[in-house]
Design a protein around this motif. Structure first.
Motif, PDB file in Angstrom:
ATOM      1  N   ASN A   1      41.206   6.340  13.287  1.00 60.31           N
ATOM      2  CA  ASN A   1      40.931   4.513  13.293  1.00 60.31           C
ATOM      3  C   ASN A   1      41.418   4.160  14.771  1.00 60.31           C
ATOM      4  OD1 ASN A   1      40.921   2.094  13.390  1.00 60.31           O
ATOM      5  ND2 ASN A   1      44.027   2.203  12.184  1.00 60.31           N
ATOM      6  N   PHE A   2      40.310   4.148  15.184  1.00 58.70           N
ATOM      7  CA  PHE A   2      40.157   3.332  16.517  1.00 58.70           C
ATOM      8  C   PHE A   2      39.571   2.128  17.217  1.00 58.70           C
ATOM      9  CE2 PHE A   2      38.725   8.248  17.258  1.00 58.70           C
ATOM     10  CZ  PHE A   2      39.610   8.412  17.934  1.00 58.70           C
ATOM     11  N   THR A   3      39.867   1.647  16.373  1.00 55.10           N
ATOM     12  CA  THR A   3      39.363  -0.162  16.439  1.00 55.10           C
ATOM     13  C   THR A   3      40.954  -0.486  17.015  1.00 55.10           C
ATOM     14  OG1 THR A   3      41.523  -0.508  14.372  1.00 55.10           O
ATOM     15  CG2 THR A   3      38.341  -0.877  14.280  1.00 55.10           C
TER      16      THR A   3
ATOM     17  N   ASP B   1      43.199  -2.933  23.542  1.00 52.54           N
ATOM     18  CA  ASP B   1      44.177  -4.259  23.148  1.00 52.54           C
ATOM     19  C   ASP B   1      45.393  -4.127  25.309  1.00 52.54           C
ATOM     20  OD1 ASP B   1      42.853  -5.052  21.856  1.00 52.54           O
ATOM     21  OD2 ASP B   1      44.266  -4.115  20.156  1.00 52.54           O
ATOM     22  N   ASN B   2      45.981  -3.103  25.517  1.00 49.17           N
ATOM     23  CA  ASN B   2      46.952  -2.587  26.149  1.00 49.17           C
ATOM     24  C   ASN B   2      45.968  -2.325  28.146  1.00 49.17           C
ATOM     25  OD1 ASN B   2      48.602  -2.847  24.779  1.00 49.17           O
ATOM     26  ND2 ASN B   2      48.685  -0.676  24.458  1.00 49.17           N
TER      27      ASN B   2
END
Length: 131
Positions: free
Chosen positions: A101-103, A107-108
């Motif tokens: 899972n690389f979605t 974000d950070n």
């Protein structure tokens, strides 16, 4: 015209001698070739050093696994239990990572600007070209 000249006859005789000479020198067999190609002393010492290094590395790895990963087992049953616990721990860690899972992985990095990353090189200054 049907007769061969003396020069042509000599050349034919020489070519026959060359062909006959090929039969006098047979090709060496594989064992004869291997006997001729013995390794040099330096390659023997490299092979020995490589073998010693490999055995040392494997021995150190085995000792460290026995000492720290298996907690110094004394019996075969303890070794089996230790290996089972080791593989269970490794499987749990692998499941924690969730590599499929690389979605939303960036974000950070909201306030991070990739464009300014290379503009403040201390040796280059402001990264402008000199004219």
């Amino acid at each position: 015209m049907g007769n061969k000249s003396r020069k042509e006859e000599e050349m034919a005789d020489e070519s026959m001698e060359v062909e006959a000479g090929k039969e006098e020198f047979p090709k060496p067999t594989i064992t004869e070739y291997q006997e001729e190609q013995e390794p040099s002393p330096s390659s023997k010492s490299r092979n020995l050093a490589g073998t010693i290094f490999t055995c040392t590395l494997l021995g150190a790895t085995a000792y460290l696994t026995w000492k720290y990963a298996l907690n110094e087992p004394k019996t075969l049953a303890e070794i089996k239990d230790g290996l089972g616990d080791l593989f269970d721990t490794a499987r749990d860690k692998w499941d924690e990572w969730d590599l499929g899972n690389f979605t939303n992985v960036l974000d950070n990095l909201d306030d991070f600007s990739f464009g300014d990353l290379f503009n403040e090189d201390p040796k280059q200054g402001d990264n402008t070209t000199l004219t």
